[in-house]
Design a protein around this motif. Structure first.
Motif, PDB file in Angstrom:
ATOM      1  N   PRO A 113       0.825  -1.224   0.000  1.00  0.00           N
ATOM      2  CA  PRO A 113       0.000   0.000   0.000  1.00  0.00           C
ATOM      3  C   PRO A 113       0.853   1.266   0.000  1.00  0.00           C
ATOM      4  CG  PRO A 113      -0.852  -1.587   1.577  1.00  0.00           C
ATOM      5  CD  PRO A 113       0.445  -2.145   1.080  1.00  0.00           C
ATOM      6  N   ALA A 114       0.369   2.284  -0.704  1.00  0.00           N
ATOM      7  CA  ALA A 114       1.132   3.533  -0.816  1.00  0.00           C
ATOM      8  C   ALA A 114       1.179   4.289   0.505  1.00  0.00           C
ATOM      9  CB  ALA A 114       0.535   4.412  -1.904  1.00  0.00           C
ATOM     10  N   GLY A 115       0.068   4.307   1.240  1.00  0.00           N
ATOM     11  CA  GLY A 115       0.087   4.923   2.563  1.00  0.00           C
ATOM     12  C   GLY A 115      -0.463   6.319   2.665  1.00  0.00           C
ATOM     13  N   GLY A 116      -1.017   6.855   1.587  1.00  0.00           N
ATOM     14  CA  GLY A 116      -1.573   8.199   1.665  1.00  0.00           C
ATOM     15  C   GLY A 116      -0.499   9.267   1.814  1.00  0.00           C
ATOM     16  N   TYR A 117      -0.889  10.424   2.361  1.00  0.00           N
ATOM     17  CA  TYR A 117       0.014  11.580   2.362  1.00  0.00           C
ATOM     18  C   TYR A 117       0.469  12.015   3.756  1.00  0.00           C
ATOM     19  CZ  TYR A 117      -1.485  11.962  -2.477  1.00  0.00           C
ATOM     20  OH  TYR A 117      -1.739  11.688  -3.787  1.00  0.00           O
ATOM     21  N   GLU A 125      -5.531   6.514   8.233  1.00  0.00           N
ATOM     22  CA  GLU A 125      -5.802   5.079   8.178  1.00  0.00           C
ATOM     23  C   GLU A 125      -4.971   4.376   7.100  1.00  0.00           C
ATOM     24  OE1 GLU A 125      -9.619   2.043   7.538  1.00  0.00           O
ATOM     25  OE2 GLU A 125      -9.924   4.206   7.641  1.00  0.00           O
ATOM     26  N   LYS A 126      -4.734   5.064   5.990  1.00  0.00           N
ATOM     27  CA  LYS A 126      -3.964   4.454   4.910  1.00  0.00           C
ATOM     28  C   LYS A 126      -2.514   4.210   5.323  1.00  0.00           C
ATOM     29  CE  LYS A 126      -6.695   6.227   1.033  1.00  0.00           C
ATOM     30  NZ  LYS A 126      -6.684   7.055  -0.215  1.00  0.00           N
ATOM     31  N   PHE A 127      -1.957   5.133   6.105  1.00  0.00           N
ATOM     32  CA  PHE A 127      -0.588   4.940   6.570  1.00  0.00           C
ATOM     33  C   PHE A 127      -0.527   3.787   7.580  1.00  0.00           C
ATOM     34  CE2 PHE A 127       3.265   6.344   9.041  1.00  0.00           C
ATOM     35  CZ  PHE A 127       4.169   6.152   7.993  1.00  0.00           C
ATOM     36  N   ALA A 128      -1.530   3.706   8.435  1.00  0.00           N
ATOM     37  CA  ALA A 128      -1.595   2.597   9.383  1.00  0.00           C
ATOM     38  C   ALA A 128      -1.683   1.264   8.651  1.00  0.00           C
ATOM     39  CB  ALA A 128      -2.793   2.777  10.313  1.00  0.00           C
TER      40      ALA A 128
END
Length: 271
Positions: A113-117, A125-128
């Motif tokens: 997953p890229a992980g957002g910004y 949540e995307k980084f988590a």
């Protein structure tokens, strides 16, 4: 003079295999890899036009796809067998596929997953999710020490200071934070993996991704090395070279990533 490589493997985040089918075809014809691993194909398997690749000479393929996002794919000249489709972080997403070639070598193809910004797991949540995936890879490779294995993919982490255009400025930017780079190092240590590209190109700035946001990506050259080819220790000693095809970023309607290639001289490798 070095003899020709027995096996050439490439990895490329294509950012929609259907939209960039002609670029995949061009790459196969011009670079002639034995195995091409693609990430972010953004398509269900049944919608990928594999017949075109069959006609070119890559008749063996394995696909784990999703509609509109994610998705991984392997194209091969050599017969292959799918052996795994792992859900590393417990979510039902098409981010991994593993195949075994007839010579006994395993290819592991990952799309992390890229992980957002925002580099804050509590706020993003995307980084988590990304950190959970990377932690899962540590557990996976610890439990299954690799043998005769090549790991490739868009790992979405630029681990070294020279893998980004500015180490200092990107320390708080997703893909180069200490939490990410340290976890990637932990994955490598747990599996005793070798970074094949840096084995052969140890010095200097090296990138495989340039943002679409740059008006002139080549002139500004604010890149990151997010795409990797690793090998288990028993294979790493047989690697003979690695290249990053920077020119592909300038092809018509390009992906923001470019292909990374590695070659191996494996005739002497015991089966």
């Amino acid at each position: 003079m070095a003899r020709p490589a027995d096996l050439t493997v490439a990895t490329w985040n294509i950012n929609s295999v259907r939209l960039r089918e002609d670029l995949v075809m061009r790459f196969l014809v011009e670079q002639n890899p034995d195995v091409l691993c693609l990430q972010e194909i953004k398509s269900p398997a049944e919608n990928v036009n594999t017949a075109r690749y069959d006609e070119l000479g890559w008749p063996h393929h394995a696909i784990s796809g999703q509609k509109g996002y994610n998705g991984v794919m392997i194209l091969s000249r050599l017969p292959l067998k799918v052996i795994a489709n792992r859900q590393i972080h417990g979510k039902n997403e098409a981010r991994h596929i593993a195949c075994r070639l007839a010579n006994g070598i395993t290819i592991e193809n990952f799309y992390v997953p890229a992980g957002g910004y925002v580099a804050d797991a509590a706020a993003n949540e995307k980084f988590a999710e990304k950190l959970a995936y990377l932690d899962g890879m540590v557990r996976w490779t610890s439990a299954e020490p690799p043998r005769k294995t090549i790991l490739v993919g868009d790992l979405n982490v630029a681990p070294l200071p020279d893998d980004v255009w500015s180490h200092k400025q990107l320390l708080t930017v997703v893909s180069h934070t200490p939490r990410e780079t340290e976890t990637l190092e932990a994955i490598m240590a747990a599996g005793r993996w070798t970074d094949i590209t840096r084995k052969h190109i140890p010095d200097g700035k090296l990138y495989s991704w340039w943002s679409y946001r740059a008006q002139d990506w080549s002139k500004s050259d604010r890149g990151r090395r997010l795409d990797h080819i690793w090998a288990s220790r028993d294979l790493a000693e047989f690697s003979s070279g690695s290249t990053i095809l920077r020119d592909a970023r300038g092809w018509p309607r390009p992906s923001d990533h470019v292909p990374v290639m590695a070659s191996f001289e494996i005739t002497a490798l015991s089966q």
